[in-house]
Motif scaffolding. Structure first.
Motif, PDB file in Angstrom:
ATOM      1  N   ASP D 112      21.943  34.243  15.522  1.00 45.05           N
ATOM      2  CA  ASP D 112      23.145  35.275  15.596  1.00 45.05           C
ATOM      3  C   ASP D 112      22.681  36.020  15.553  1.00 45.05           C
ATOM      4  OD1 ASP D 112      22.623  33.275  13.184  1.00 45.05           O
ATOM      5  OD2 ASP D 112      23.742  33.378  12.593  1.00 45.05           O
ATOM      6  N   GLY D 113      22.683  37.167  13.683  1.00 43.42           N
ATOM      7  CA  GLY D 113      21.894  38.082  13.718  1.00 43.42           C
ATOM      8  C   GLY D 113      21.723  38.499  15.432  1.00 43.42           C
ATOM      9  N   GLU D 138      19.941  29.876  18.175  1.00 40.22           N
ATOM     10  CA  GLU D 138      19.498  28.778  16.745  1.00 40.22           C
ATOM     11  C   GLU D 138      20.625  29.534  15.077  1.00 40.22           C
ATOM     12  OE1 GLU D 138      15.548  28.235  17.884  1.00 40.22           O
ATOM     13  OE2 GLU D 138      15.737  28.880  16.242  1.00 40.22           O
ATOM     14  N   ASN D 140      23.055  30.022  12.160  1.00 43.77           N
ATOM     15  CA  ASN D 140      22.849  29.558  10.736  1.00 43.77           C
ATOM     16  C   ASN D 140      23.796  30.851  10.361  1.00 43.77           C
ATOM     17  OD1 ASN D 140      21.805  31.865  10.749  1.00 43.77           O
ATOM     18  ND2 ASN D 140      19.257  31.543  10.080  1.00 43.77           N
ATOM     19  N   VAL D 142      23.524  33.209   9.074  1.00 41.59           N
ATOM     20  CA  VAL D 142      23.510  34.365   8.181  1.00 41.59           C
ATOM     21  C   VAL D 142      22.280  35.042   9.070  1.00 41.59           C
ATOM     22  CG1 VAL D 142      23.977  33.379   5.747  1.00 41.59           C
ATOM     23  CG2 VAL D 142      21.966  32.789   7.612  1.00 41.59           C
ATOM     24  N   TYR D 143      21.352  35.789   8.539  1.00 42.01           N
ATOM     25  CA  TYR D 143      20.601  36.747   7.911  1.00 42.01           C
ATOM     26  C   TYR D 143      19.112  35.817   7.526  1.00 42.01           C
ATOM     27  CZ  TYR D 143      23.086  40.499  10.917  1.00 42.01           C
ATOM     28  OH  TYR D 143      23.637  41.265  11.745  1.00 42.01           O
ATOM     29  N   GLY D 144      18.667  35.134   8.264  1.00 36.46           N
ATOM     30  CA  GLY D 144      17.532  34.237   7.443  1.00 36.46           C
ATOM     31  C   GLY D 144      16.560  34.824   6.823  1.00 36.46           C
TER      32      GLY D 144
END
Ligand SMILES: Cc1ncc(C[n+]2csc(CCOP(=O)(O)OP(=O)(O)O)c2C)c(N)n1
Ligand SMILES: Cc1ncc(C[n+]2csc(CCOP(=O)(O)OP(=O)(O)O)c2C)c(N)n1
Ligand code: SF4
Ligand code: SF4
Ligand SMILES: [Mg+2]
Ligand SMILES: [Mg+2]
Lengths: 599, 351, 599, 351
Positions: D112-113, D138, D140, D142-144
């Motif tokens: 998403d980022g 994918e 989520n 957030v920036y994992g």
């Protein structure tokens, strides 16, 4: 050879198993015992499950660079046992979790293998699964406390401070320390031949990382606007700025005297900073290599349209994505000349957290005085690692130097205002801020403009502005921070470095001096270089240029911009992602001297 | 060119606004665009709008990217600061500018190339952040300044001057804006000043991001048969969904103003918008319906114009960032520096 | 001093009034008369209504650089009368449209003012409004024909060829020529003291611009994919590629054996080119300075992941947006080191259209052989202006050198394939193409990788690849085009240039030789430089480095990368957006020699 | 890590697909993501989908940007070529790759980022161009990889792990995709493989750009109370608009397959999709309706999942570019070079 207060411990762990607080406990304990320490974290570019190392170096002489050798390995990650064993100095100690004995794997004749059943002890003493994992880490600190005779009172006091508001955790930690300590006293030869002994090294020093210090510098310099796009290893700079601001810059009515925007990418981040700078705020963006590449176009705009902006490039290993969690000084050239056309940028090179703090403030003053982007080049080693640092001090008399800004009162009395005139002969024109006064209005553009600020496609008018920019550059060389120079009696050659090369060079110079080789030394603090740098180059026939990149980028700049000669400047390079150790400098210098003598 | 001096003697007969200024005071440098270029008509409408709203010229910030359209800021309000940035990146510059001084009236001017190709990322994110500005796309379906390539707003099947057919799908900035959370979305036509001026005034008075896509024919490269951004095509296929009137704060709305269904939207900054529907199906305050409607009209090759979506009261960037009254750029240093004492305290914990 | 077949005509006009065909008619006429000519267009960064100039230089000695003086000014734009008059050489001729007499304005004692009522004649002879505007331009060609004794048959033949399918236009043009010619014969002193006389200069040469030639080079090299974002002055390169492809590469069933994508911006354009190159196609993107800045991040990726790509940077005046319609060589440094980290790129420097053609093909071979981006640095002057050029020739035996690509057959026999092994010791690894064979699969990444292509964060493994890349760079220096060197008997000093500096240097060298100053000459064709460049530097105590930028970027590279010494290399710079004239080189050299003698 | 060798001995009991390959043959390097990360479940589903579709592993191209999600291509199909590009720019790389070799099956994996912040411009334009690929986000919130900052898909009001509230508006990739002209738009959930595998197979079989937004919880930074991308929230608020079955070419659809209203979409590449509606309001083939519906559900805080929009038969990039059967990359030089004769002819006109 390790000795009292002169040894390196490297702790191998698995990413995401919470070893950070144990490692910092160890470092802080040594520090409070008055022993100079340096802590370095080698972590992977992932979140969980890969090998990670933490290195603590105690050095009574105050050397903070990577030592390049490991005297005690705490091997908490079975996956890296082989490597941890291999990289241990001969005669060193490897501590591992003997809950699962590994006599087969851990075989090396010239080192001591110490097993402590950390997991078993923790499993027996803690119920909670998470605690069982975490407390193993605290327990090895207990073991080290016994082996190195660390001050247990300091350890317990540190734990009390850390867990002041989390009593149950405090108790668990205290137990874990005891488990390790007692086991070691009982089963291992304690103490080791070298130990930690209280001394008075650090004085008033503090422990801080460069990013936190730089963030504080931004706060103290009066920066109100930050825009950034997350990127390792610069992210913690903005995190720190935000947290300082929420503490120091939140008004009683909850409004904020600062604004931080997470941009959609680095192009937007620098665009926002230029917008804010144009509008009169002190604005900055922290980033790393890939971000600098993406900001290139806008950096050229900032240079040509003359807008103040501050950037922090916390360098990591490139080219490309490279190793995002490793350190390097690889962006010197790309920052100096970022953007197409004839552009050049003012750079600052802090080498310690204190300099991160001070140069951050200096950067804002320079950016406004020179009306141009200023890039502070830090690196991962400096930015993210814990450094023992001189105390930070602030002169309350300081007021921001906004440079040549005409305010409403002044404009009121003026017939007309022209943006790009060289009124004072120093190449720096006057600027005005939007909204201030109708007479101050001008048009900011990256397209050809003349000295009045008007659009031009006229050869002469265009060149006039370009030439003035070059004069401004020459002026910049006279106001940027000067180099730090230390001369050695009888020195025939010199050594130059910048940034984190400094701590390794200092140590290397001592070692070389001990072996009868005296060298003059210059730590470069800024680009453009200025007269002192040129003089140093002129005064030495042979100079070792120590830097952490493959292509000798500082050396290149010295040749291009300070009259350095290729024959004179010997490359001392280190670019594998680990911080440069003093030993590699010493051997490079010695090898060169041998070659020279042979020739 | 912008540096050519023009006589500033104000003609006594010229109308004056609340500030005592005449339209002349809102003019700028001489246009260097092609004679007949739609962009110049928009400049005219804009001058009228800011004059009528009595915005002090030096309290405006004019920003743009690169393109013929992006030259517009040089052609009005000579006593405003202007910022002609790099191609496609004006939204970020505006964001930084607005963040540190919320008291200026920001006017961003862009082109369809500037906003929908190279700049579409920044465009979307500026809307998402809802910064307080009027954002115009001077939309001609081509890259004017680089001599006529199709832009991302060129409709499928439309032709270039030399006959080449555009096979790509078009991006409709209005659809994109609504989908990106923009709270004020309108479409105008450079050839219809009567419709455009009230839209501009409403957009200037809206708190938050006001996006107006203005169809603005490029007479040199995209005004031919086969173009769907020509004067003729736009005149024939514009489908106004309603009339918009901007009502200044002090004016009371009289019932008889309304012909057709009228809807009044109170503006946060004062004043209100009176929407008089032409298409009864349409509800400019319903995001989902607006999306569906626009996509349907687009499917039919029609160009819906007017105030397409408005949602007043959404928090703007300033509010979301919890900024105070005084612009950040004006805060005295004393309120920014924690001082040496705080620094010493802080370091106690670092030992 | 003008002389027969040695003069410069500059035509001032208003943008968008259709003077291009008249100007090209003039140039072509001289060319067909066998006189070497050069045409240069100075146009504004807008579409209509601003001043624009076209310069035609006739030079029997074949000098193609800007002459730097104007012997005949055709002043068709009242707005620039003053300037056109001012810039005329003493003794020169100014031709203007005397429909509106301007005795007041056009006053200068030492030149001849020639009035011809062009508008009036055209209004009297043509009905259509557009024709009245256009035919004024053709009419001044008629005037010039009379003044310079141009060959009317050639003019009429050229018109016939141009308007073969537009009879009415042909007729109008023929009339317009006559109007100008007859008026001049009747009212002006014809011919002038200097005229055009048929000779046999050009031989088999052609007239072509560099962008068209480069596009042809791409077609002939077998490039199938191009992605670009429009930007002056590179746009016409892709326009030409498309038009050649639609002619030569459209199959009978209308399918296309090429693909051109107008990208959403330059970041996307280079991304597409890398995707296509990875997938085995010859792919390229033309751009200019701002595009290079935006491509920086991806360029570093291409370097590190080793993907072939060809870029054309048709340079314009920077920094920032600068003057998009003026010429400069300002991107040398930013292209050489584009991107953060230790990156460096192979550059080619064509100086003529023929070299644009040939180097385009060479660029694809080099990109594939070296598996890296190759940037061809042209400029606006070369790319967009009409140049007399050696005929283009093509060896039908040529086959693309795809470098080290393992195909399915070879992979079939292999146990395993590793992407980044230095099998041959030249630093160039083998690559495979997607879809070819399971054994060939590898993972392309910009993050740290080892020589097997695996992800790594290991210091040694990482450095190994970086060191090999450096070896590949050294190898590149041995296979890129060598410099062109011309020695002069008795020369004590040297001159170096690249790209469009060439024509001006050639002329300057002749002038200097005529004044007794002999210089050796080297035109650099590529970066990295290679042994010959180093030797040239070693062999000359003093060298004039001629380039068109402010910051002496070529000189910088010579110092950094070829052992040049600052004292040795004298800057000869030109950076106001106009092409460098030979005279400015001559005076720079002479001034330096005087200084040198004085010192 | 991807270079760790694993035993490749195929277990005789493992099921084999049409190519005689087992699931093992579609596996990749060992994942280095956090235990429980949603992304790994998606990898599993993807392996199953390509295995079941019998795609030869070396005929796939796996592309990604940068992020935890973008590491996925290293974890499946070890014998496919992979291209882990720079952050946010995978769409352009895919475009170039697809243009010169249309015969590979391209699978793009992003976060998403990667797709909605830095990469949103390329994302929108790739959809506009309709290149033939499966594109997964994918998602989520957030920036994992950079440790938990909000991404542009984080919902307004959702909280970060340490409590900070997200005030920004969210970008819904599905809404954006439909507005950008994408012909296949779906949403799945990494925790629901039953729904996901058929969506992946349908997406792989669609000709043109197939965008699937897969909610994929980040267990380390965004799986807490207050997150709207957690396993729990997604389970509770997912609103499946229907079931999707992918029907291979040779299978005939029996009437009894359908429960609820069924709709069959013939796929250009062979096979078909059977949509069984759960929400009777919904029509996945009506762009305008889909836009309105999604925007409405989003307004209610619901996460519509399933095949949200499909339009078969739109020309893909290959067709629009009028490319032939043989990939450009495979064309023999002889068909590319006009030869010296043509060059001479050409120059006749340049004298
Ligand atoms: C980075 C960069 N790339 C390309 C260009 C060249 N360029 C200038 S204007 C323009 C397109 C402008 O189109 P649009 O925004 O629609 O404006 P218009 O001229 O049609 O009003 C381009 C591609 C540039 N200036 N900068
Ligand atoms: C140009 C650039 N800027 C910033 C980064 C740092 N970075 C790496 S991953 C990432 C965000 C990834 O987020 P997302 O795409 O959502 O992936 P996730 O990790 O959540 O799966 C960022 C900002 C980078 N690699 N490159
Ligand atoms: S080229 Fe088109 S857009 Fe540009 S000024 Fe001319 S008419 Fe306007
Ligand atoms: S940080 Fe989050 S996204 Fe990344 S691997 Fe861990 S769980 Fe997955
Ligand atoms: Mg346009
Ligand atoms: Mg994410």
């Amino acid at each position: 050879m390790p000795a009292d207060n002169d040894f390196t411990i490297r702790i191998a762990n698995v990413n995401g198993t919470g070893s950070a607080s144990a490692n910092s406990l160890l470092m802080k304990t040594l520090f409070r015992m008055g022993i100079p320490v340096a802590g370095k974290n080698y972590f992977p570019s992932n979140i969980q499950g890969l090998p990670t190392w933490y290195e603590v170096r105690a050095s009574h002489r105050g050397y903070l660079a990577r030592s390049g050798s490991v005297d005690i390995a705490v091997a908490m990650n079975a996956e890296t046992y082989q490597r941890d064993l291999r990289e241990l100095t001969s005669g060193g100690y490897l501590l591992y979790d003997s809950t699962w004995p590994r006599r087969e794997v851990l075989r090396r004749e010239d080192v001591h293998i110490l097993g402590v059943p950390l997991a078993r002890m923790c499993n027996e003493n803690f119920d909670n699964a998470r605690a069982r994992i975490l407390m193993k880490n605290i327990a090895y600190v207990g073991v080290l406390a016994a082996l190195l005779e660390l001050d247990l009172d300091i350890i317990r006091e540190l734990l009390r401070q850390t867990f002041a508001r989390k009593k149950p955790l405090l108790e668990a930690n205290q137990i874990a320390i005891g488990l390790g300590y007692d086991y070691a006293r009982e089963h291992l030869h304690c103490p080791l031949p070298f130990t930690a002994r209280s001394m008075d090294g650090p004085g008033s020093q503090i422990i801080i990382d460069g990013n936190t210090a730089a963030a504080l510098g931004c706060v103290y310099a009066g920066a109100t606007f930050g825009a950034w796009y997350p990127i390792t290893p610069s992210t913690s700079l903005m995190d720190a700025f935000r947290s300082f601001c929420s503490r120091f810059r939140t008004a009683e009515d909850e409004t904020r005297n600062y604004c931080v925007i997470q941009a959609e990418d680095e192009l937007a981040a620098i665009g926002m900073v230029l917008g804010a700078g144009w509008n009169g705020a002190r604005a900055f963006t922290p980033t790393s290599g890939p971000g600098i590449s993406l900001m290139s176009e806008f950096l050229g705009y900032g240079y040509y349209a003359e807008i103040p902006a501050v950037l922090f490039d916390v360098q990591r290993v490139g080219p490309s994505t490279g190793m995002p969690t490793r350190t390097q000084q690889g962006d010197i050239l790309s920052c100096a000349y970022a953007s197409h056309g004839d552009t050049r940028h003012v750079l600052l090179f802090p080498s310690t957290p204190r300099e991160c703090f001070e140069m951050a403030a200096t950067a804002f003053d320079l950016a406004e005085r020179l009306q141009t982007p200023v890039i502070v080049l830090s690196d991962l080693d400096l930015g993210m690692n814990d450094w023992m640092s001189e105390e930070l001090t602030w002169d309350d008399e300081y007021r921001p130097d906004r440079g040549k800004v005409l305010r409403a009162e002044q404009l009121e009395d003026m017939e007309a205002f022209y943006r790009y005139l060289d009124v004072d002969g120093d190449g720096v024109p006057y600027r005005t801020l939007p909204g201030e006064h109708p007479t101050g209005a001008f048009f900011t553009r990256g397209s050809g403009h003349n000295m009045h600020g008007g659009y031009t496609e006229n050869a002469g008018e265009y060149q006039e502005v370009l030439d003035r920019l070059r004069r401004k550059w020459d002026h910049a060389a006279t106001i940027v921070p000067r180099p730090e120079i230390r001369t050695a009696p009888g020195a025939q050659a010199g050594m130059i470095t910048l940034g984190t090369g400094h701590s390794a060079c200092r140590e290397a110079l001592d070692t070389l001096a001990g072996r009868g080789v005296a060298l003059d030394y210059m730590k470069i603090n800024a680009f453009p270089f200025g007269a002192e740098v040129e003089t140093f180059l002129k005064d030495h026939k042979r100079i070792y240029v120590v830097e952490q990149n493959r292509d000798a980028q500082l050396r290149t700049l010295l040749i291009n911009e300070a009259g350095g000669r290729a024959e004179q400047l010997v490359e001392v390079l280190h670019y594998n992602g680990m911080p440069i150790p003093a030993t590699s400098i010493v051997s490079a210098v010695e090898a060169d001297m041998l070659r020279d003598r042979a020739a | 060119m912008s540096y050519i001096a023009r006589p500033k003697v104000s003609h006594p007969a010229l109308a004056r606004n609340e500030l005592g200024l005449t339209m002349r005071d809102y003019e700028g440098g001489m246009s260097t665009l092609c004679a007949g270029c739609g962009h110049d008509s928009i400049t005219g409408a804009l001058i009228q709008a800011v004059f009528e709203l009595s915005i002090p010229p030096h309290r405006m910030g004019k920003l743009s990217g690169i393109g013929c359209s992006s030259k517009t800021p040089a052609y009005f309000a000579a006593s405003s600061h202007g910022f002609n940035s790099v191609h496609g990146r004006m939204p970020s510059v505006s964001t930084g500018a607005a963040a540190v001084n919320g008291r200026l009236q920001y006017i961003g001017i862009s082109g369809d190339g500037d906003s929908l190709s190279i700049g579409v990322g920044q465009f979307v994110h500026a809307m998402r952040r809802n910064l307080n500005m009027l954002y115009l796309i001077e939309d001609n379906g081509v890259y004017g300044l680089t001599k006529g390539q199709f832009s991302a707003s060129a409709d499928t099947g439309s032709t270039a001057k030399r006959g080449e057919v555009n096979e790509q799908q078009a991006i409709d900035p209005c659809l994109l804006a609504i989908a990106s959370g923009c709270g004020f979305v309108a479409r105008g036509f450079s050839g219809d000043r009567t419709q455009l001026v009230p839209l501009l005034k409403a957009g200037l008075s809206h708190r938050g991001f006001a996006m107006i896509d203005v169809i603005s024919p490029c007479v040199t490269f995209n005004d031919h048969e086969g173009s769907t951004k020509s004067y003729r095509f736009t005149r024939e296929n514009a489908y106004p969904i309603g009339h918009t009137d901007f009502i200044p704060p002090e004016v009371e709305i009289k019932a008889e103003l309304g012909v057709g269904e009228a809807q009044q939207v109170q503006l946060h900054g004062g004043g209100s918008i009176l929407l008089r529907k032409l298409d009864h199906e349409y509800d400019a305050s319903d995001r989902s319906a607006a999306l569906a409607y626009l996509s349907r009209r687009q499917g039919n090759g029609e160009v819906a114009t007017g105030l397409l979506f408005v949602e007043e009261g959404g928090a703007d960037m300033h509010e979301l960032a919890r900024l105070g009254e005084t612009p950040l750029a004006d805060l005295p240093y004393e309120r920014l520096c924690p001082g040496s004492g705080a620094l010493a305290d802080l370091q106690d914990r670092l030992r």
